[in-house]
Scaffold this motif. Sequence first.
Motif, short mmCIF file in Angstrom:
data_model
loop_
_atom_site.label_atom_id
_atom_site.label_comp_id
_atom_site.label_asym_id
_atom_site.label_seq_id
_atom_site.Cartn_x
_atom_site.Cartn_y
_atom_site.Cartn_z
N TYR A 1 -15.50 -10.76 -1.66
CA TYR A 1 -15.13 -10.15 -3.09
C TYR A 1 -17.42 -9.44 -3.28
O TYR A 1 -17.20 -9.09 -4.41
CB TYR A 1 -14.77 -11.15 -3.76
N MET B 1 -4.08 -9.53 -4.65
CA MET B 1 -5.09 -8.73 -3.61
C MET B 1 -5.20 -7.16 -3.39
O MET B 1 -5.50 -6.32 -3.08
CB MET B 1 -5.60 -9.60 -2.08
N SER C 1 -12.73 -0.51 -0.60
CA SER C 1 -12.18 -1.05 -1.69
C SER C 1 -10.32 -0.79 -0.07
O SER C 1 -9.81 -1.64 0.09
CB SER C 1 -10.84 -1.11 -2.58
N LEU D 1 -12.97 -13.44 2.62
CA LEU D 1 -12.49 -13.04 1.68
C LEU D 1 -14.04 -13.40 0.12
O LEU D 1 -13.50 -12.31 0.24
CB LEU D 1 -11.30 -13.60 1.78
N GLY E 1 -6.18 -13.38 -5.91
CA GLY E 1 -5.77 -14.06 -5.05
C GLY E 1 -6.57 -14.57 -4.08
O GLY E 1 -5.97 -15.64 -2.66
N VAL E 2 -7.42 -14.50 -3.64
CA VAL E 2 -8.23 -15.16 -3.30
C VAL E 2 -8.19 -16.97 -3.15
O VAL E 2 -7.92 -17.14 -2.51
CB VAL E 2 -9.71 -14.66 -3.34
N TYR F 1 -7.85 -9.30 -7.60
CA TYR F 1 -8.46 -9.42 -6.05
C TYR F 1 -8.55 -11.29 -5.78
O TYR F 1 -8.58 -12.09 -5.13
CB TYR F 1 -9.75 -9.11 -5.81
#
Length: 493
Positions: A135, A211, A251, A131, A178-179, A175
């Motif tokens: 990003y 995310m 995305s 992840l 969330g990561v 995002y």
Amino acid sequence: MSPVLPELPWAALLILLPLSGATAAALWPPAARAIGLLTTAAGLLLVAGLGAMVADADTLRHPVGGWGAPLGIELRADAMSLVFLAATALVGLGVAVYADSYFERAQARGFWPLWLFLLGALNALFLSADLFNLYVTLELMGLAAVALTALSGGRAALSGAMRYLLATLLGSLVYLLGVALLYHATGTLDFTLLAERLEHGPASRTALGLMGAGLALKTALLPFHFWLPPAHSSAPAPVSALLSALVVKASFYILARLWLELFAPLSGLEGAGTGEVLGWLGMAAVLWGSWQALRQSRIKLLVAYSTVAQIGYLFLAFPLLTAAGLPDPAAWRAVLWLVLAHALAKAAMFLAAGNLLRFGGHDRIPDLDCVAQRLPLTVAAFALAGVSIAGLPPTGGFIGKWLLLEAALLQGRWDLVAVMLLGGLLAAGYVFKVVGHFFTPAATGHAARPVPPAMEWTALSLAILALLLGLAPAWLLPWLDLAAAPGPAEAVP
């Protein structure tokens, strides 16, 4: 390993080659054009080589520098990533050939390094296995895309680029939150390890919600689409083609990975609620985007709103869950087919719009002046690509929408069926509205500029590929079935 191919680090080369090309093009502007064309063409060969290796092994993993998960960076290539890499390579080569004739020398110096940088970031994103690297590559891709959007330097382009920059930064921030939450809960960001350690609960739901929201903003899913029409319509035509055909898909690719490998297997039937929300937004995007496209008087804005609508189709697969709570492979292979078909057709439409802009100095639909007689190849390109976008046979768009329609019918989702049929009618309406003006004289005549043959042939070639895609289901569907197989990622060897 394939007996006819050497054991090369195909995945790593797909990233290193364009990044090296971008550096060389920036440092040596007189050779930027040759570097850009050769690098883009080589990318297509590398994707073919990687595809042959994946066909033998299902999934390839490449630990960069010998350090794999969870400490190092690991690249992963499978059938799903190959679909997106193939779309990038095909559209990228067409756009590169077009751009060679489109840009003046001053703009070309900026285009080639940025395009190659964007290509390297896209390839890296589709090959990332964790992840955080997703990003990083998403950020690199977004920055290159914003710079390309502003390349023409006009007021509209700068305004569209600024709006795009704010949207992409906000999406990235959400995002990343969330990561960080997922890492705090599991201690890893690798997809395979996450699938093993992630447990159902408030932390996982919040992380995946954040995310998903960030990625929906970057994909321009309604109501987060506000940045797309001004950015895509004001950019130079080759850039518009790249943004609409490839960048918004990146995305979506991450969101699909999250859904297939983490969220759906983890949440089971509870995931149906989230899938329904995404499906409603997709349905709204299909109808609203198509209606707005129908109302536009400029071709590039029409094509940009068409992108908003076609993105909506991709989200119609999310509510199509099986009784076990897992994504329906039939719906997902339809989505992957639509990704390919839309990339080819939408790139062809934007390039054809660029030809019309070059020819008449404007893209006002009512003022098109008998261009069918003057630019027959461009008109054919726009019409063929438009037929695919509308989902008419025998195009690639028809096959993709038929597969999605079939999946919805099998599950009795008449709401999705109705939206797909109405969306198809609206798409045919805005495509044939433009095509009709190709054959009629304008109220006032205007001077015309010549369009280089390479620009016309490139747009037509991509449109023909979108058409031929509709004739190859027997060859491509087995591959897409493999790519759409649901479930968590495989174990690290």
